[in-house]
Motif scaffolding. Structure first.
Motif, mmCIF file in Angstrom:
data_model
loop_
_atom_site.group_PDB
_atom_site.id
_atom_site.type_symbol
_atom_site.label_atom_id
_atom_site.label_comp_id
_atom_site.label_asym_id
_atom_site.label_seq_id
_atom_site.Cartn_x
_atom_site.Cartn_y
_atom_site.Cartn_z
ATOM 1 N N CYS A 7 0.811 -1.212 0.000
ATOM 2 C CA CYS A 7 0.000 0.000 0.000
ATOM 3 C C CYS A 7 0.842 1.258 0.000
ATOM 4 N N SER A 8 1.922 1.262 0.799
ATOM 5 C CA SER A 8 2.726 2.490 0.836
ATOM 6 C C SER A 8 3.486 2.681 -0.482
ATOM 7 N N LEU A 9 3.909 1.546 -1.092
ATOM 8 C CA LEU A 9 4.560 1.647 -2.418
ATOM 9 C C LEU A 9 3.586 2.240 -3.425
ATOM 10 N N CYS A 10 2.371 1.705 -3.332
ATOM 11 C CA CYS A 10 1.334 2.113 -4.258
ATOM 12 C C CYS A 10 1.013 3.601 -4.069
ATOM 13 N N GLU A 11 0.958 4.016 -2.813
ATOM 14 C CA GLU A 11 0.692 5.433 -2.517
ATOM 15 C C GLU A 11 1.808 6.316 -3.065
ATOM 16 N N PHE A 12 3.076 5.826 -2.891
ATOM 17 C CA PHE A 12 4.213 6.613 -3.382
ATOM 18 C C PHE A 12 4.120 6.753 -4.898
ATOM 19 N N PHE A 13 3.758 5.635 -5.576
ATOM 20 C CA PHE A 13 3.634 5.696 -7.029
ATOM 21 C C PHE A 13 2.569 6.706 -7.434
ATOM 22 N N MET A 14 1.445 6.671 -6.724
ATOM 23 C CA MET A 14 0.327 7.563 -7.075
ATOM 24 C C MET A 14 0.695 9.030 -6.874
ATOM 25 N N MET A 15 1.654 9.275 -6.008
ATOM 26 C CA MET A 15 1.986 10.659 -5.677
ATOM 27 C C MET A 15 3.272 11.125 -6.351
ATOM 28 N N SER A 16 4.100 10.192 -6.890
ATOM 29 C CA SER A 16 5.393 10.640 -7.428
ATOM 30 C C SER A 16 5.250 11.039 -8.900
ATOM 31 N N ILE A 17 5.978 12.072 -9.255
ATOM 32 C CA ILE A 17 5.798 12.697 -10.564
ATOM 33 C C ILE A 17 7.134 12.740 -11.308
ATOM 34 N N THR A 18 7.104 12.347 -12.582
ATOM 35 C CA THR A 18 8.271 12.472 -13.463
ATOM 36 C C THR A 18 7.964 13.548 -14.507
ATOM 37 N N ILE A 19 8.874 14.517 -14.604
ATOM 38 C CA ILE A 19 8.675 15.622 -15.555
ATOM 39 C C ILE A 19 9.745 15.546 -16.641
ATOM 40 N N ALA A 20 9.328 15.538 -17.916
ATOM 41 C CA ALA A 20 10.283 15.491 -19.046
ATOM 42 C C ALA A 20 10.577 16.901 -19.539
ATOM 43 N N LEU A 21 11.874 17.196 -19.635
ATOM 44 C CA LEU A 21 12.303 18.526 -20.090
ATOM 45 C C LEU A 21 13.466 18.369 -21.052
ATOM 46 N N SER A 22 13.679 19.393 -21.895
ATOM 47 C CA SER A 22 14.887 19.382 -22.714
ATOM 48 C C SER A 22 15.844 20.430 -22.171
ATOM 49 N N LYS A 23 17.131 20.190 -22.419
ATOM 50 C CA LYS A 23 18.161 21.150 -21.979
ATOM 51 C C LYS A 23 18.033 22.432 -22.772
ATOM 52 N N GLY A 24 18.826 23.414 -22.438
ATOM 53 C CA GLY A 24 18.860 24.634 -23.252
ATOM 54 C C GLY A 24 17.739 25.579 -22.917
ATOM 55 N N ARG A 25 17.168 26.205 -23.985
ATOM 56 C CA ARG A 25 16.245 27.318 -23.722
ATOM 57 C C ARG A 25 15.015 26.894 -22.941
ATOM 58 N N ILE A 26 14.496 25.661 -23.180
ATOM 59 C CA ILE A 26 13.291 25.253 -22.447
ATOM 60 C C ILE A 26 13.625 25.095 -20.967
ATOM 61 N N PHE A 27 14.754 24.442 -20.683
ATOM 62 C CA PHE A 27 15.101 24.283 -19.266
ATOM 63 C C PHE A 27 15.335 25.649 -18.610
ATOM 64 N N ASP A 28 16.061 26.527 -19.299
ATOM 65 C CA ASP A 28 16.361 27.851 -18.725
ATOM 66 C C ASP A 28 15.081 28.596 -18.364
ATOM 67 N N ASP A 29 14.101 28.550 -19.278
ATOM 68 C CA ASP A 29 12.864 29.285 -19.034
ATOM 69 C C ASP A 29 11.935 28.560 -18.065
ATOM 70 N N THR A 30 12.159 27.250 -17.898
ATOM 71 C CA THR A 30 11.289 26.465 -17.016
ATOM 72 C C THR A 30 11.737 26.532 -15.558
ATOM 73 N N ALA A 31 13.052 26.714 -15.344
ATOM 74 C CA ALA A 31 13.583 26.679 -13.973
ATOM 75 C C ALA A 31 12.811 27.610 -13.017
ATOM 76 N N PRO A 32 12.506 28.881 -13.437
ATOM 77 C CA PRO A 32 11.744 29.737 -12.500
ATOM 78 C C PRO A 32 10.332 29.212 -12.214
ATOM 79 N N LEU A 33 9.724 28.550 -13.214
ATOM 80 C CA LEU A 33 8.374 28.001 -12.995
ATOM 81 C C LEU A 33 8.427 26.822 -12.024
ATOM 82 N N LEU A 34 9.478 25.984 -12.204
ATOM 83 C CA LEU A 34 9.640 24.855 -11.287
ATOM 84 C C LEU A 34 9.847 25.359 -9.868
ATOM 85 N N LYS A 35 10.664 26.411 -9.770
ATOM 86 C CA LYS A 35 10.964 26.977 -8.446
ATOM 87 C C LYS A 35 9.679 27.486 -7.791
ATOM 88 N N ALA A 36 8.837 28.119 -8.605
ATOM 89 C CA ALA A 36 7.569 28.632 -8.075
ATOM 90 C C ALA A 36 6.686 27.494 -7.569
#
Ligand code: PRT
Ligand code: MG
Length: 240
Positions: A7-36
């Protein structure tokens, strides 16, 4: 006991998030949004060779992929969410993706450009068959079909600006931001196809299964978006 662990594994899976990003301009512009949203990567993707980056939050990790691969990772659920340019999303088609937010980052324009000495208007008027090199086949096909122009499209994977200079194509469809690359290569923009910015994309199944974890992030991103100031018109036709 086993049940509790499951159950706790299952709960962790339900709550854990993987975010796909590319390096360079997208990452640079995304960092402040992630921080927020309270997410700070523990390594800098520009210097690290890691493709999976841990963050300050145990329940959030980032994966670093090619810009054009972001929608594929999210579509198949290998990432729950990601950030991708509208250019990339139009080529991908958007299957299996929920696109709730235009983040107004990595802004540029999709344009048609030719050599400074090429008379594009006259070629269009004469109904000449124009050869167009691009990485954006879908977008280019739709654009020229709407104009009723007959074009031969040539698929390239990068450095489109070279194609008209060496006789591979009459025109290119590519992204333009400052215009410096066109200028440096003696090209001029002749048509603006559409403004481009990056969007938050979410796997449709993940949105249902992990809504509890995703919703607060969505709200934080939404609150951190800089309001859209319209791009001023790009000078067309003039050799830049
Ligand atoms: O580089 P790679 O082949 O790995 O992939 P990619 O080129 O798709 O990724 P990346 O990181 O370069 O771009 C990611 C996203 O940023 C794109 O999908 C767009 O949504 C967005 N973006 C914003 C841009 C630009 N501005 C941009 N100017 N992507 C590319 N460019 C290129 C353009 O293709 C041209 O070669 O920059 C050059 C023109 O720039 P200026 O400033 O000289 O006009
Ligand atoms: Mg690039």
């Amino acid at each position: 006991m086993t049940f509790a662990v499951k159950c706790s594994l299952c709960e962790f899976f339900m709550m854990s998030i993987t975010i796909a990003l590319s390096k360079g301009r997208i990452f640079d512009d995304t960092a402040p949004l992630l921080k927020a949203a309270g997410i700070v990567p523990l390594d800098d993707p520009e210097t690290s060779r890691k493709l999976i980056l841990a963050t300050n939050r145990d329940d959030v990790r980032l994966i670093i992929v090619r810009a054009s691969d972001v929608p594929t990772y999210v579509q198949y659920g290998a990432a729950d969410m990601g950030i991708a340019g509208k250019d990339v999303l139009l080529e991908h088609g958007g299957a299996g993706l929920y696109q709730p937010l235009d983040l107004n980052i990595a802004r540029c324009r999709m344009m048609v450009a030719v050599r400074s000495d090429f008379d594009y208007e006259s070629a269009v008027r004469r109904g000449a068959r124009v050869r167009v090199a691009t990485k954006y086949l879908q977008t280019a096909r739709e654009h020229f079909a709407e104009k009723g122009m007959h074009v031969d499209l040539i698929k390239l994977y990068g450095s489109m600006e070279l194609a008209p200079l060496v006789g591979l194509a009459d025109a290119i469809v590519d992204l333009v931001s400052s215009g410096n690359t066109l200028k440096a290569n003696n090209l001029k923009a002749v048509e603006e196809i559409m403004p481009i910015s990056s969007r938050l994309i979410i796997n449709q199944a993940a949105l249902k299964l992990k809504r509890q974890a995703i919703q607060p992030m969505l709200e934080a991103f939404s609150a951190a978006i800089t309001p859209l100031t319209p791009l001023s018109p790009y000078p067309l036709g003039a050799a830049t």
